[in-house]
Motif scaffolding. Structure first.
Motif, PDB file in Angstrom:
ATOM      1  N   ASP A 134      65.998  90.246 -62.633  1.00 41.33           N
ATOM      2  CA  ASP A 134      64.810  89.592 -62.066  1.00 41.33           C
ATOM      3  C   ASP A 134      63.564  90.462 -62.240  1.00 41.33           C
ATOM      4  O   ASP A 134      62.469  89.958 -62.505  1.00 41.33           O
ATOM      5  N   PHE A 135      63.742  91.772 -62.083  1.00 37.56           N
ATOM      6  CA  PHE A 135      62.614  92.711 -62.197  1.00 37.56           C
ATOM      7  C   PHE A 135      62.019  92.649 -63.608  1.00 37.56           C
ATOM      8  O   PHE A 135      60.797  92.586 -63.786  1.00 37.56           O
ATOM      9  N   VAL A 136      62.898  92.645 -64.612  1.00 35.62           N
ATOM     10  CA  VAL A 136      62.425  92.598 -65.997  1.00 35.62           C
ATOM     11  C   VAL A 136      61.758  91.243 -66.284  1.00 35.62           C
ATOM     12  O   VAL A 136      60.678  91.187 -66.885  1.00 35.62           O
ATOM     13  N   ARG A 137      62.367  90.163 -65.813  1.00 35.45           N
ATOM     14  CA  ARG A 137      61.751  88.829 -65.998  1.00 35.45           C
ATOM     15  C   ARG A 137      60.384  88.738 -65.337  1.00 35.45           C
ATOM     16  O   ARG A 137      59.485  88.074 -65.818  1.00 35.45           O
ATOM     17  N   ALA A 138      60.228  89.454 -64.201  1.00 37.79           N
ATOM     18  CA  ALA A 138      58.939  89.438 -63.492  1.00 37.79           C
ATOM     19  C   ALA A 138      57.873  90.255 -64.225  1.00 37.79           C
ATOM     20  O   ALA A 138      56.686  90.134 -63.943  1.00 37.79           O
ATOM     21  N   GLY A 139      58.319  91.112 -65.172  1.00 37.39           N
ATOM     22  CA  GLY A 139      57.354  91.936 -65.909  1.00 37.39           C
ATOM     23  C   GLY A 139      57.440  93.413 -65.571  1.00 37.39           C
ATOM     24  O   GLY A 139      56.547  94.182 -65.940  1.00 37.39           O
ATOM     25  N   GLY A 140      58.490  93.811 -64.885  1.00 37.61           N
ATOM     26  CA  GLY A 140      58.696  95.234 -64.580  1.00 37.61           C
ATOM     27  C   GLY A 140      58.884  96.033 -65.858  1.00 37.61           C
ATOM     28  O   GLY A 140      59.497  95.550 -66.813  1.00 37.61           O
ATOM     29  N   ALA A 141      58.351  97.262 -65.898  1.00 36.13           N
ATOM     30  CA  ALA A 141      58.357  98.041 -67.141  1.00 36.13           C
ATOM     31  C   ALA A 141      59.203  99.303 -67.078  1.00 36.13           C
ATOM     32  O   ALA A 141      59.641  99.811 -68.103  1.00 36.13           O
ATOM     33  N   GLY A 142      59.415  99.827 -65.884  1.00 30.48           N
ATOM     34  CA  GLY A 142      60.067 101.131 -65.817  1.00 30.48           C
ATOM     35  C   GLY A 142      60.986 101.298 -64.623  1.00 30.48           C
ATOM     36  O   GLY A 142      61.011 100.467 -63.704  1.00 30.48           O
ATOM     37  N   LEU A 143      61.737 102.367 -64.682  1.00 34.67           N
ATOM     38  CA  LEU A 143      62.683 102.713 -63.620  1.00 34.67           C
ATOM     39  C   LEU A 143      62.627 104.230 -63.440  1.00 34.67           C
ATOM     40  O   LEU A 143      62.536 104.966 -64.420  1.00 34.67           O
ATOM     41  N   GLU A 144      62.653 104.676 -62.201  1.00 28.09           N
ATOM     42  CA  GLU A 144      62.637 106.117 -61.961  1.00 28.09           C
ATOM     43  C   GLU A 144      63.998 106.705 -62.313  1.00 28.09           C
ATOM     44  O   GLU A 144      64.984 106.482 -61.620  1.00 28.09           O
ATOM     45  N   ILE A 145      64.014 107.451 -63.412  1.00 27.18           N
ATOM     46  CA  ILE A 145      65.233 108.123 -63.842  1.00 27.18           C
ATOM     47  C   ILE A 145      65.434 109.379 -63.005  1.00 27.18           C
ATOM     48  O   ILE A 145      66.550 109.732 -62.653  1.00 27.18           O
ATOM     49  N   LEU A 146      64.320 110.034 -62.721  1.00 24.76           N
ATOM     50  CA  LEU A 146      64.372 111.328 -62.036  1.00 24.76           C
ATOM     51  C   LEU A 146      63.662 111.257 -60.696  1.00 24.76           C
ATOM     52  O   LEU A 146      62.517 110.818 -60.618  1.00 24.76           O
ATOM     53  N   ASN A 147      64.378 111.645 -59.639  1.00 22.02           N
ATOM     54  CA  ASN A 147      63.780 111.794 -58.311  1.00 22.02           C
ATOM     55  C   ASN A 147      64.212 113.140 -57.746  1.00 22.02           C
ATOM     56  O   ASN A 147      65.178 113.728 -58.228  1.00 22.02           O
ATOM     57  N   GLY A 148      63.532 113.564 -56.689  1.00 23.64           N
ATOM     58  CA  GLY A 148      63.945 114.793 -56.020  1.00 23.64           C
ATOM     59  C   GLY A 148      65.363 114.654 -55.496  1.00 23.64           C
ATOM     60  O   GLY A 148      65.723 113.606 -54.960  1.00 23.64           O
ATOM     61  N   GLY A 149      66.173 115.688 -55.688  1.00 21.71           N
ATOM     62  CA  GLY A 149      67.494 115.733 -55.063  1.00 21.71           C
ATOM     63  C   GLY A 149      68.589 114.885 -55.692  1.00 21.71           C
ATOM     64  O   GLY A 149      69.623 114.678 -55.074  1.00 21.71           O
ATOM     65  N   LEU A 150      68.402 114.410 -56.921  1.00 26.34           N
ATOM     66  CA  LEU A 150      69.449 113.585 -57.557  1.00 26.34           C
ATOM     67  C   LEU A 150      70.516 114.458 -58.207  1.00 26.34           C
ATOM     68  O   LEU A 150      70.214 115.460 -58.837  1.00 26.34           O
ATOM     69  N   SER A 151      71.777 114.031 -58.117  1.00 25.77           N
ATOM     70  CA  SER A 151      72.863 114.712 -58.821  1.00 25.77           C
ATOM     71  C   SER A 151      72.847 114.295 -60.298  1.00 25.77           C
ATOM     72  O   SER A 151      72.238 113.278 -60.659  1.00 25.77           O
ATOM     73  N   ALA A 152      73.555 115.071 -61.131  1.00 30.93           N
ATOM     74  CA  ALA A 152      73.647 114.738 -62.559  1.00 30.93           C
ATOM     75  C   ALA A 152      74.272 113.349 -62.746  1.00 30.93           C
ATOM     76  O   ALA A 152      73.874 112.584 -63.634  1.00 30.93           O
ATOM     77  N   ASP A 153      75.231 113.014 -61.896  1.00 27.92           N
ATOM     78  CA  ASP A 153      75.886 111.699 -61.975  1.00 27.92           C
ATOM     79  C   ASP A 153      74.909 110.563 -61.703  1.00 27.92           C
ATOM     80  O   ASP A 153      74.922 109.537 -62.377  1.00 27.92           O
TER      81      ASP A 153
END
Ligand code: AMP
Ligand code: MN
Ligand code: MN
Ligand code: MN
Length: 276
Positions: A206-225
């Protein structure tokens, strides 16, 4: 170049003023910073003035609260025109929702034996948007929780006694406001939502159909998984990658400004075409 495209000031639930967020970003070596307060643009002018003075590139941003079915998602708008009427009008409605929700949260907290939470939360929020984080800080100050996270776990998180269901922006609506303001829409912290991958994939469709362009790959405190999981989602949906600490509070070092790993090679950064 160090990019940090997700941060909060005291115009929503961050602890620092916009100028102090920019100063801290500069001190931490950030070259390009986005201030993305919850449902408001009111901190951007001060941040821009500080960025001009310090020679740091500021990307005007916002983090919009979105209702999708009974779930809440956060959509970050980057490179938005803060004067755009459609965006400003939309966000003003969300600020109104925040005010009426705050009243209801306080009523429920009162029933849990926590008094005057509305006054306390509003005092903490000052001129900024009232958020659940302000209630968490008020609960903490009243001695009814051990930490902000504990206050969420006890009272404020979905399903707890003082959780109040709220109608935020629709997904199409939020993405349209961002696009109308010349910006790009990015799904914030994909690893933070408590849902199955199936539901997440449905949302991203739905996000892509609405025109969304990106996703946060990197945030503070994320594990490698978690990062790998984000890469898979971005690749599957053809989304570009963003990187943002989601900085709120200097006391939380895992989300400090400018401390993110490099964007994985297989991902196109959302900033790849940004020229100035
Ligand atoms: P609101 O938009 O007012 O509902 O508040 C959401 C904000 O609360 C998020 O942006 C986080 O900063 C904070 N938050 C949400 N859940 C938690 C949690 N479990 N522990 C600490 N902070 C949280
Ligand atoms: Mn927040
Ligand atoms: Mn968020
Ligand atoms: Mn955020």
């Amino acid at each position: 170049m160090i990019y940090d495209l997700h941060s909060h000031s005291n115009h929503s639930d961050g602890l620092l003023s916009p100028a102090d967020v920019v100063q801290r970003a500069k001190d931490n070596g950030v070259d390009v910073l986005a201030l993305t307060d919850h449902d408001t643009l009111s901190g951007l002018a001060e941040a821009q003035a500080a960025a001009d003075q310090l020679g740091l590139k500021l990307i005007p941003g916002v983090e919009i609260s979105v209702s999708w079915g009974k779930r809440v998602f956060h959509v970050v708008g980057l490179k938005i025109d803060a004067e755009n009427k459609q965006l400003c009008d939309g966000l003003q409605e969300l600020t109104k929702q925040r005010h009426s929700r705050a009243q209801k949260i306080a009523e429920r907290l009162e029933k849990c034996g926590i008094e005057n939470a509305l006054t306390a939360a509003k005092d903490l929020a000052g001129e900024g948007n009232v958020t659940r984080t302000h209630f968490a800080r008020a609960i903490l100050a009243a001695g009814k929780a051990k930490s902000e996270a504990d206050a969420f776990g006890k009272y404020l998180a979905q399903g707890k006694k003082a959780y109040v269901k709220t109608q935020w922006a629709g997904l199409d609506e939020a993405v349209n406001w961002i696009k109308a303001a010349g910006g790009v829409a990015v799904l914030a912290h994909p690893a933070r939502y408590k849902m199955s991958q199936t539901v997440m994939r449905e949302f991203l469709g739905d996000f892509v159909r609405a025109g969304g362009a990106g996703l946060e790959i990197l945030n503070g405190g994320l594990s490698a998984d978690m990062i790998r999981q984000n890469i898979r989602l971005a690749e599957r949906f053809g989304l570009q990658g963003s990187a943002g600490s989601d900085f709120h509070n200097p006391a939380f070092p895992w989300t400090d400004l400018g401390r993110l790993p490099a964007m994985p090679r297989e991902i196109t950064p959302i900033w790849h075409s940004w020229t100035e």
